[in-house]
Enzyme design. Structure first.
Site, mmCIF file in Angstrom:
data_model
loop_
_atom_site.group_PDB
_atom_site.id
_atom_site.type_symbol
_atom_site.label_atom_id
_atom_site.label_comp_id
_atom_site.label_asym_id
_atom_site.label_seq_id
_atom_site.Cartn_x
_atom_site.Cartn_y
_atom_site.Cartn_z
ATOM 1 N N ASP A 174 2.346 -0.480 11.812
ATOM 2 C CA ASP A 174 2.289 -1.813 12.432
ATOM 3 C C ASP A 174 3.556 -2.635 12.215
ATOM 4 O O ASP A 174 3.535 -3.860 12.320
ATOM 5 C CB ASP A 174 1.054 -2.577 11.910
ATOM 6 N N GLY A 225 0.829 -1.213 0.000
ATOM 7 C CA GLY A 225 0.000 0.000 0.000
ATOM 8 C C GLY A 225 0.857 1.253 0.000
ATOM 9 O O GLY A 225 1.887 1.295 0.670
ATOM 10 N N ASP A 241 -0.224 2.296 8.570
ATOM 11 C CA ASP A 241 -0.735 1.528 9.716
ATOM 12 C C ASP A 241 0.163 1.572 10.952
ATOM 13 O O ASP A 241 -0.278 1.242 12.048
ATOM 14 C CB ASP A 241 -0.923 0.049 9.320
ATOM 15 N N ARG A 257 1.068 -5.204 -5.654
ATOM 16 C CA ARG A 257 1.335 -6.433 -4.904
ATOM 17 C C ARG A 257 1.568 -7.518 -5.957
ATOM 18 O O ARG A 257 0.811 -7.621 -6.913
ATOM 19 C CB ARG A 257 0.146 -6.765 -4.002
ATOM 20 N N ARG A 277 -5.576 -1.708 9.283
ATOM 21 C CA ARG A 277 -5.571 -3.170 9.102
ATOM 22 C C ARG A 277 -5.859 -3.849 10.442
ATOM 23 O O ARG A 277 -6.929 -3.598 10.998
ATOM 24 C CB ARG A 277 -4.254 -3.652 8.497
ATOM 25 N N ASP A 282 6.192 -5.170 6.044
ATOM 26 C CA ASP A 282 7.011 -6.349 6.375
ATOM 27 C C ASP A 282 6.927 -7.477 5.346
ATOM 28 O O ASP A 282 7.900 -8.203 5.155
ATOM 29 C CB ASP A 282 6.772 -6.851 7.804
ATOM 30 N N THR A 325 4.175 2.624 5.646
ATOM 31 C CA THR A 325 2.759 2.220 5.715
ATOM 32 C C THR A 325 2.049 3.154 6.685
ATOM 33 O O THR A 325 2.621 3.519 7.718
ATOM 34 C CB THR A 325 2.575 0.756 6.187
HETATM 35 O O1 F6P Z 1 -1.919 -1.144 4.844
HETATM 36 C C1 F6P Z 1 -2.481 0.071 4.494
HETATM 37 C C2 F6P Z 1 -3.964 -0.047 4.317
HETATM 38 O O2 F6P Z 1 -4.471 1.224 3.939
HETATM 39 C C3 F6P Z 1 -4.747 -0.596 5.527
HETATM 40 O O3 F6P Z 1 -4.937 0.364 6.524
HETATM 41 C C4 F6P Z 1 -6.015 -1.063 4.876
HETATM 42 O O4 F6P Z 1 -6.610 -2.090 5.640
HETATM 43 C C5 F6P Z 1 -5.525 -1.585 3.544
HETATM 44 O O5 F6P Z 1 -4.266 -0.979 3.283
HETATM 45 C C6 F6P Z 1 -6.434 -1.298 2.379
HETATM 46 O O6 F6P Z 1 -5.893 -1.929 1.275
HETATM 47 P P1 F6P Z 1 -6.347 -1.609 -0.230
HETATM 48 O O7 F6P Z 1 -5.779 -0.274 -0.614
HETATM 49 O O8 F6P Z 1 -5.775 -2.721 -1.009
HETATM 50 O O9 F6P Z 1 -7.847 -1.556 -0.220
#
Ligand code: F6P
Length: 321
Positions: A130, A11, A128, A72, A172, A103, A126
């Site tokens: 995390d 992301g 998050d 990804r 997340r 990670d 990120t």
């Molecule tokens: O990891 C970053 C994040 O924005 C999370 O907070 C969220 O759950 C996820 O990615 C959303 O992913 P996507 O952009 O693939 O919908």
């Protein structure tokens, strides 16, 4: 080492551009050739590589997203995919690779290093926050600022209508954005995965707040617990007369101009990544701990456990009585 590459993976997060800029400019400053790899590991496999110059990273420090794009890649998770990626790196003479991501992206970097001898350095990016080894990840501060901006706006209308509002934030499986944005935004209730959720406690707090004359109730909910809609249904079953709305902030938290903190951390980490490659280091993850830029072996870094700041959570409860 003469040539290095940089990519963003997973992301996107505000501040990634500042990190790319630092890698490119510090690399060139130190006499290296720097190549930008488009669309993460998938772009590497597909040979989407561009030469980076000083001006290719001009005018980007203030921009959200990533100029290198991100993706990804399922193919990179296979041995064959990584072998293709290594061939492309060889073709371009890239001996060192900087990976800006989470990670999962660092594990991929480790496999690439072990299987094909490429030097890899990870920079945590990120929203998050995390990643266990680091106090802050690039993008977290900006995402929290975006969330409190939204909370402030929602509070204006919540007060006018004397309503309760649930604001679902990203993260997340982690509650960092909810905790920081909730505390900084003066939320009455913060619901995060790290703390056991009790619907009766939430409803009692709202009822108590109404009795003591509160004009609004802001409930910040981390997406890792449940959705805003689910929580809304649970509350309305118990408090049918409560005027309640819910808002999911969603991807606005991933965009926007990076904050000062994200730009500074990203610049320092990008610079450190180049230093590590020049020292011929590999499989290192850069972190910020106790306001210091440090680096650890990837296995050590990812085995670390981040202490969740329960004191901050307790403080948020005290300040919202
Ligand atoms: O990891 C970053 C994040 O924005 C999370 O907070 C969220 O759950 C996820 O990615 C959303 O992913 P996507 O952009 O693939 O919908």
């Amino acid at each position: 080492m003469k040539t290095i590459g940089v990519l963003t993976s997973g992301g996107d997060a505000p501040g990634m551009n500042a990190a790319i800029r630092a890698v490119v400019r510090c690399g060139i400053y130190n006499g290296l050739t720097v190549k930008g790899i488009m669309r993460g590991y998938q772009g590497l496999i597909d040979d989407e590589i561009e030469d980076m110059t000083l001006s290719s990273v001009g005018d980007i420090i203030q921009r959200g997203g990533t100029i290198l794009r991100t993706a990804r890649s399922a193919e990179f998770k296979t041995k064959e995919g990584r072998a293709k990626a290594a061939e492309v790196l060889k073709k371009h003479g890239i001996e060192g690779l900087v990976i800006i991501g989470g990670d999962g992206s660092f594990r991929g970097a480790q496999l690439l290093s072990n299987e094909h001898g490429v030097n890899t350095i990870g920079i945590p990016g990120t929203i998050d926050n995390d990643i266990p080894c680091t106090d802050y990840t690039i993008g977290f501060d900006t995402a929290c600022n975006t969330a409190i901006d939204a909370i402030n706006k929602i509070r204006d209308t919540a007060t006018s209508h004397e309503r309760a509002n649930i604001i679902e934030v990203m993260g997340r499986n982690a509650g960092y954005i909810a905790l920081y944005a909730g505390l900084a935004g003066g939320a009455e209730i913060i619901i995060i995965p790290e703390v056991k959720f009790d619907i009766d406690e939430v409803c009692d707090k709202i009822s108590y707040g109404i009795k003591r004359g509160k004009l609004h109730h802001i409930i910040v909910l981390a997406e890792g617990v449940m959705s805003g809609l689910e929580l809304s249904k649970m509350i309305q079953e118990r408090l049918p007369k409560l005027d309640l709305r819910h808002t999911t902030l969603g991807h606005i938290q991933r965009g926007g101009a990076p904050s000062v903190m994200d730009r500074i951390i990203a610049s320092q980490m990008g610079s450190r990544a180049v230093e590590l490659l020049l020292e011929n280091k590999s499989q290192r993850i850069i972190s910020i701990r106790n306001n210091q830029i440090v680096d650890d072996d990837i296995d050590t870094a990812l085995a670390m456990r981040k202490e969740f700041n329960f004191k901050l959570y307790e403080l948020s409860k005290i300040l919202s009585i």
